[in-house]
Design an enzyme around this catalytic site. Sequence first.
Site, PDB file in Angstrom:
ATOM      1  N   GLN A 244       0.861  -1.182   0.000  1.00  0.00           N
ATOM      2  CA  GLN A 244       0.000   0.000   0.000  1.00  0.00           C
ATOM      3  C   GLN A 244       0.899   1.233   0.000  1.00  0.00           C
ATOM      4  OE1 GLN A 244      -3.785  -0.733   0.280  1.00  0.00           O
ATOM      5  NE2 GLN A 244      -2.610  -2.422  -0.611  1.00  0.00           N
TER       6      GLN A 244
ATOM      7  N   GLY B 148     -11.966   2.671   3.693  1.00  0.00           N
ATOM      8  CA  GLY B 148     -11.015   1.784   3.037  1.00  0.00           C
ATOM      9  C   GLY B 148     -10.080   2.510   2.086  1.00  0.00           C
ATOM     10  N   HIS B 149      -9.105   1.748   1.565  1.00  0.00           N
ATOM     11  CA  HIS B 149      -8.083   2.356   0.717  1.00  0.00           C
ATOM     12  C   HIS B 149      -8.660   2.861  -0.602  1.00  0.00           C
ATOM     13  CE1 HIS B 149      -7.000  -1.917  -1.023  1.00  0.00           C
ATOM     14  NE2 HIS B 149      -8.272  -1.637  -1.096  1.00  0.00           N
ATOM     15  N   ASN B 150      -8.081   3.974  -1.059  1.00  0.00           N
ATOM     16  CA  ASN B 150      -8.431   4.599  -2.338  1.00  0.00           C
ATOM     17  C   ASN B 150      -9.839   5.173  -2.375  1.00  0.00           C
ATOM     18  OD1 ASN B 150      -6.451   2.081  -3.301  1.00  0.00           O
ATOM     19  ND2 ASN B 150      -5.977   4.063  -4.214  1.00  0.00           N
TER      20      ASN B 150
ATOM     21  N   SER C   8     -12.012   1.959  -2.597  1.00  0.00           N
ATOM     22  CA  SER C   8     -12.241   2.536  -3.929  1.00  0.00           C
ATOM     23  C   SER C   8     -13.654   3.037  -4.146  1.00  0.00           C
ATOM     24  CB  SER C   8     -11.869   1.532  -5.034  1.00  0.00           C
ATOM     25  OG  SER C   8     -10.492   1.202  -4.955  1.00  0.00           O
TER      26      SER C   8
END
Length: 350
Positions: free
Chosen positions: A202, A243-245, A263
């Site tokens: 990440q 969460g990521h992105n 995302s």
Amino acid sequence: MSIRLGELVDRFGGQLIGSPDVDVTGIAPLSDAGSSQLSFLSNSKLCSQVSQTRAAALILSATDHAALGDLYLGICIIVDNPYVYFARVAQHFAALQAIPADKGVHPTAFVSPHAVIAPSASIGAHATVEAEAVIAENVVIGAGCFIGRGVNLDANTRVHPNVTIYDYCSIGQRVIIHSGAVIGADGFGFANERGYWIKIPQTGRVLIGDDVEIGANTSIDRGALADTIIEEGVKLDNQIQIGHNCHIGAHTAMAGCVGVAGSAKIGKHCTFGGAAMVLGHLNIVDNVHISSGSMVTRSILEPGQYTGFYPLAKNADWEKTASIVRNLNSMRDKIRQLEKTIKSLTEKSS
């Protein structure tokens, strides 16, 4: 510490009915306000409490003032939105009564010689600030915080005790981060190879805009390749997972325990009730409002209020409903067959 009503109205506006020379020391609910405190009426259902209040003055709308008539003849400040006016006045009193943080670095803190710390910043006991970090004017970092390598904290941001901000994240001006929050931990990214999980590094960051507030024990994951972005004015309650992105649009607000999978892109001025869930890779446009406990499983392309959950019921009734839901496919097939039979009989009779 007290302030004249006339000074408050000069600062925040509104129409004052009564003496401007009355001093008030704070603001309190109708039922609790004392003779030196302001109170406010933001819900017409509470009009019955007004005649019993001991408040020195009352903040209310012109409509409620007219409706009260002789029930309340005390000092009033007439405004368009009493709740917003209350919030601004409460902020002012809090600022007047706040104890300023001590400038400088506490003797027990560790600050890398390669970090840049503004003279007016405050670094609390046992805090850590790693190399390349930039801490701007009037930033307050509470006790036990960890500020990673290359982190940027812009002016007037406050980081409460025991917050962790991972490397190279960037935080805007006037941001408030409450205790236990974790900014920039690895996102949940793994590839599966014959039953074994392979970690995906990440390497993105978390970028947080101005005037954001992040609640206690909330986690915002760094991006996998691109960045996780929280735009200006976003308000996140306690125990939220981003969460990521993900990309959260300006002035969106989320209540406690909301979860947003990786995302997802959420628009501006959205609201999410407590424990709402958003699946990954979805798009939600501006001005969408999600009810508490709802599960968002598809993109939302039109503004509005959305709800997705079964009403609460006794367990026995819920089990019966669940049984019906499980059999909907077969029921649909039977209905279609009946429709065909009815159509055939109708054609024969005609």
